[in-house]
Design a protein around this motif. Structure first.
Motif, PDB file in Angstrom:
ATOM      1  N   LYS A  68     -32.918   9.208 -54.953  1.00 29.15           N
ATOM      2  CA  LYS A  68     -33.738   8.195 -54.281  1.00 29.15           C
ATOM      3  C   LYS A  68     -32.855   7.284 -53.432  1.00 29.15           C
ATOM      4  O   LYS A  68     -33.235   6.893 -52.313  1.00 29.15           O
ATOM      5  CB  LYS A  68     -34.499   7.384 -55.320  1.00 29.15           C
ATOM      6  CG  LYS A  68     -35.481   6.379 -54.750  1.00 29.15           C
ATOM      7  CD  LYS A  68     -36.607   7.053 -53.991  1.00 29.15           C
ATOM      8  CE  LYS A  68     -37.527   7.850 -54.908  1.00 29.15           C
ATOM      9  NZ  LYS A  68     -38.721   8.366 -54.201  1.00 29.15           N
ATOM     10  N   ALA A  69     -31.673   6.942 -53.944  1.00 30.62           N
ATOM     11  CA  ALA A  69     -30.749   6.108 -53.170  1.00 30.62           C
ATOM     12  C   ALA A  69     -30.301   6.825 -51.906  1.00 30.62           C
ATOM     13  O   ALA A  69     -30.263   6.230 -50.815  1.00 30.62           O
ATOM     14  CB  ALA A  69     -29.538   5.733 -54.034  1.00 30.62           C
ATOM     15  N   TYR A  70     -29.987   8.116 -52.027  1.00 32.74           N
ATOM     16  CA  TYR A  70     -29.536   8.881 -50.861  1.00 32.74           C
ATOM     17  C   TYR A  70     -30.655   8.969 -49.826  1.00 32.74           C
ATOM     18  O   TYR A  70     -30.394   8.878 -48.612  1.00 32.74           O
ATOM     19  CB  TYR A  70     -29.098  10.275 -51.299  1.00 32.74           C
ATOM     20  CG  TYR A  70     -28.380  11.052 -50.224  1.00 32.74           C
ATOM     21  CD1 TYR A  70     -27.108  10.672 -49.812  1.00 32.74           C
ATOM     22  CD2 TYR A  70     -28.970  12.166 -49.618  1.00 32.74           C
ATOM     23  CE1 TYR A  70     -26.434  11.377 -48.821  1.00 32.74           C
ATOM     24  CE2 TYR A  70     -28.311  12.879 -48.630  1.00 32.74           C
ATOM     25  CZ  TYR A  70     -27.046  12.474 -48.246  1.00 32.74           C
ATOM     26  OH  TYR A  70     -26.382  13.175 -47.260  1.00 32.74           O
ATOM     27  N   GLU A  71     -31.877   9.121 -50.280  1.00 32.07           N
ATOM     28  CA  GLU A  71     -33.042   9.122 -49.381  1.00 32.07           C
ATOM     29  C   GLU A  71     -33.118   7.817 -48.591  1.00 32.07           C
ATOM     30  O   GLU A  71     -33.342   7.818 -47.371  1.00 32.07           O
ATOM     31  CB  GLU A  71     -34.309   9.305 -50.213  1.00 32.07           C
ATOM     32  CG  GLU A  71     -35.620   9.145 -49.475  1.00 32.07           C
ATOM     33  CD  GLU A  71     -36.808   9.193 -50.436  1.00 32.07           C
ATOM     34  OE1 GLU A  71     -36.986  10.241 -51.112  1.00 32.07           O
ATOM     35  OE2 GLU A  71     -37.535   8.181 -50.536  1.00 32.07           O
ATOM     36  N   ALA A  72     -32.903   6.705 -49.285  1.00 34.17           N
ATOM     37  CA  ALA A  72     -32.926   5.399 -48.627  1.00 34.17           C
ATOM     38  C   ALA A  72     -31.811   5.269 -47.600  1.00 34.17           C
ATOM     39  O   ALA A  72     -32.009   4.733 -46.502  1.00 34.17           O
ATOM     40  CB  ALA A  72     -32.804   4.295 -49.675  1.00 34.17           C
ATOM     41  N   PHE A  73     -30.637   5.774 -47.952  1.00 35.63           N
ATOM     42  CA  PHE A  73     -29.490   5.663 -47.048  1.00 35.63           C
ATOM     43  C   PHE A  73     -29.701   6.492 -45.782  1.00 35.63           C
ATOM     44  O   PHE A  73     -29.369   6.050 -44.673  1.00 35.63           O
ATOM     45  CB  PHE A  73     -28.213   6.103 -47.754  1.00 35.63           C
ATOM     46  CG  PHE A  73     -27.864   5.279 -48.961  1.00 35.63           C
ATOM     47  CD1 PHE A  73     -28.357   3.988 -49.130  1.00 35.63           C
ATOM     48  CD2 PHE A  73     -27.025   5.787 -49.950  1.00 35.63           C
ATOM     49  CE1 PHE A  73     -28.030   3.222 -50.236  1.00 35.63           C
ATOM     50  CE2 PHE A  73     -26.689   5.030 -51.066  1.00 35.63           C
ATOM     51  CZ  PHE A  73     -27.190   3.752 -51.216  1.00 35.63           C
ATOM     52  N   LEU A  74     -30.229   7.699 -45.947  1.00 32.50           N
ATOM     53  CA  LEU A  74     -30.509   8.531 -44.773  1.00 32.50           C
ATOM     54  C   LEU A  74     -31.533   7.855 -43.872  1.00 32.50           C
ATOM     55  O   LEU A  74     -31.450   7.927 -42.639  1.00 32.50           O
ATOM     56  CB  LEU A  74     -31.009   9.906 -45.201  1.00 32.50           C
ATOM     57  CG  LEU A  74     -29.984  10.874 -45.781  1.00 32.50           C
ATOM     58  CD1 LEU A  74     -30.649  12.202 -46.124  1.00 32.50           C
ATOM     59  CD2 LEU A  74     -28.818  11.114 -44.808  1.00 32.50           C
ATOM     60  N   LYS A  75     -32.502   7.185 -44.479  1.00 29.65           N
ATOM     61  CA  LYS A  75     -33.527   6.504 -43.689  1.00 29.65           C
ATOM     62  C   LYS A  75     -32.909   5.414 -42.811  1.00 29.65           C
ATOM     63  O   LYS A  75     -33.166   5.358 -41.606  1.00 29.65           O
ATOM     64  CB  LYS A  75     -34.583   5.894 -44.613  1.00 29.65           C
ATOM     65  CG  LYS A  75     -35.690   5.163 -43.876  1.00 29.65           C
ATOM     66  CD  LYS A  75     -36.736   4.603 -44.834  1.00 29.65           C
ATOM     67  CE  LYS A  75     -37.831   3.867 -44.071  1.00 29.65           C
ATOM     68  NZ  LYS A  75     -38.850   3.305 -45.003  1.00 29.65           N
ATOM     69  N   SER A  76     -32.075   4.566 -43.394  1.00 27.52           N
ATOM     70  CA  SER A  76     -31.490   3.482 -42.603  1.00 27.52           C
ATOM     71  C   SER A  76     -30.443   3.987 -41.621  1.00 27.52           C
ATOM     72  O   SER A  76     -30.200   3.367 -40.583  1.00 27.52           O
ATOM     73  CB  SER A  76     -30.880   2.418 -43.517  1.00 27.52           C
ATOM     74  OG  SER A  76     -29.805   2.936 -44.270  1.00 27.52           O
ATOM     75  N   ALA A  77     -29.826   5.130 -41.920  1.00 25.74           N
ATOM     76  CA  ALA A  77     -28.767   5.668 -41.055  1.00 25.74           C
ATOM     77  C   ALA A  77     -29.305   6.535 -39.923  1.00 25.74           C
ATOM     78  O   ALA A  77     -28.531   6.902 -39.029  1.00 25.74           O
ATOM     79  CB  ALA A  77     -27.775   6.474 -41.884  1.00 25.74           C
TER      80      ALA A  77
END
Length: 430
Positions: free
Chosen positions: A127-136
């Motif tokens: 879930k954290a990686y999903e969030a990071f890809l979204k902001s990046a």
């Protein structure tokens, strides 16, 4: 800690106290808390935290918590992931369930990456990686975390005038430098999770800082929309929190060495190791280092990337501790920024510092105490310093786990696995 002067012990434990004030508990005794960015009430089985001053604390406070209070750090990471689930974005500078959008960058990435790589993994990394890809990757018009991401992706840098909605005005260079650090951490996490193409893409992005380097001044310099450097330009403009185009709360010199993930690459840009060290030393000698703010907080530790220059780290760290951390009413350098300045002192007084957010490494310096004992998740860690005392600010020799240690940057695993880190100190650099 044992040894040192009474004042040093007071400074150390005061700093530790300050570093543990925030983030603080938000959830009530029944687990209820206010949901992120809405008026509902959530309930958590774990402690829910608030006051994530991440632009400050991603540099050292969370590394300290990971080392000494891992269960609290895990709950803080769970809290950050919960905020993403509730409003769609990781926190940048969260305050009691509301996002303040203070300062810049994407600082949740290095915090959670650092935690994960150091072996604390009882949270939803997917879930954290999903969030990071979204902001990046989300275009700027829809990106709450990186509103000026479009030129950053297309050109590798952010020009002046593209985005100037911060209270500080146009701080394009500062924004981009924060994104480079976040993308480096994201590349490390992607590699850890087996996403090789993502790792390569974000590592390449993290090296875009090269666009800002200007050989004429030997510093970073803002870039105009047409690709030319800002003219006229004064790399000292912005000192003492005055306004300077491109930089937030600082001058070009407060930011020029702010590439902790590619120190050797920056040195090559500057003309080699000798030139890098000379210019970094000039920042300290001419009063261009700001001990009261975050961008240059790791500068003293950068000398140790170059063999034979480690003594400069030891000298500058000792001088900064003696000058700016005391028991007087003004005994910390400016605003403590939810424990960040204090965490710098805690690490530095113990003899090691996490100089690159997201990377599981520490750079070593001379401790001020005879003995430090830390209860870690992998057993006791002891730091001993033979000869610690007034004037002994340089390292003669070191051992880790009883074996000679000749490098000045060691991994988190090496430190915890060594059991005892022992120093023999001396009074001169020679």
């Amino acid at each position: 800690v044992e040894g040192g002067t009474e004042e040093q012990q007071r400074v150390f434990y005061t700093a530790l106290y300050h570093a543990l004030i925030h983030p603080n508990l938000l959830s009530d005794v029944n687990g209820e808390y206010p949901l992120m960015e809405n008026f509902g009430v959530g309930r958590s089985e774990h402690d829910r935290y608030t006051v994530f001053s991440l632009w400050d604390t991603y540099r050292n406070v969370h590394q300290l918590l990971t080392l000494v209070y891992p269960e609290r750090q895990i709950d803080m990471v769970r809290s950050m992931i919960g905020m993403y689930e509730e409003w769609g974005w990781m926190p940048k500078w969260e305050l009691y369930g509301r996002e303040t959008f203070t300062m810049e960058g994407d600082p949740a990435i290095p915090v959670i990456t650092d935690t994960w790589i150091k072996g604390l993994r009882d949270f939803d990394i997917g879930k954290a990686y999903e969030a990071f890809l979204k902001s990046a990757t989300t275009p700027g018009a829809r990106n709450r975390m990186r509103p000026d991401i479009d030129p950053y992706v297309e050109r590798g840098y952010i020009p002046l005038g593209f985005y100037a909605k911060d209270l500080a005005g146009d701080v394009s260079v500062s924004h981009a430098l924060e994104y480079y650090i976040a993308d480096h951490a994201l590349s490390l996490l992607a590699d850890s999770l087996g996403h090789r193409e993502d790792a390569k893409r974000f590592r390449e992005r993290s090296l875009g800082y090269r666009h800002y380097y200007d050989k004429e001044y030997g510093s970073f310099r803002p870039i105009n929309p047409d690709g030319s450097f800002l003219t006229p330009f004064d790399p000292r403009a912005g000192e003492n929190f005055s306004a300077a185009p491109g930089f937030h709360e600082g001058s070009a010199w407060n930011y020029t060495f702010y590439v902790p993930h590619d120190v050797e690459g920056l040195a090559r840009l500057m003309g080699g190791r000798k030139r890098f060290v000379e210019k970094l030393q000039m920042v300290f000698d001419e009063g261009l280092y700001d001990p009261a703010n975050e961008p240059d907080i790791a500068y003293p530790y950068l000398f140790s990337y170059f063999k034979g220059e480690e003594w400069r780290t030891q000298r500058e760290v000792a001088r900064l501790l003696e000058t700016y951390f005391t028991t007087a009413p003004d005994g910390i350098p400016g605003n403590d920024d939810t424990g960040t300045m204090s965490a710098w002192a805690v690490f530095s007084m113990m003899g090691f510092y996490p100089d690159c957010p997201g990377e599981p490494y520490y750079t070593l310096t001379a401790p001020v105490f005879d003995r430090v004992e830390i209860a870690t998740s992998r057993g006791p860690l002891t730091i001993e310093a033979k000869g610690a005392g007034a004037g002994t600010r340089y390292i003669r020799s070191m051992t880790l786990g009883g074996k000679p240690l000749r490098k000045y940057r060691i991994s988190h695993d090496e430190l915890l696995g060594g059991g005892t880190l022992a120093f023999e100190l001396k009074t001169t650099e020679q």
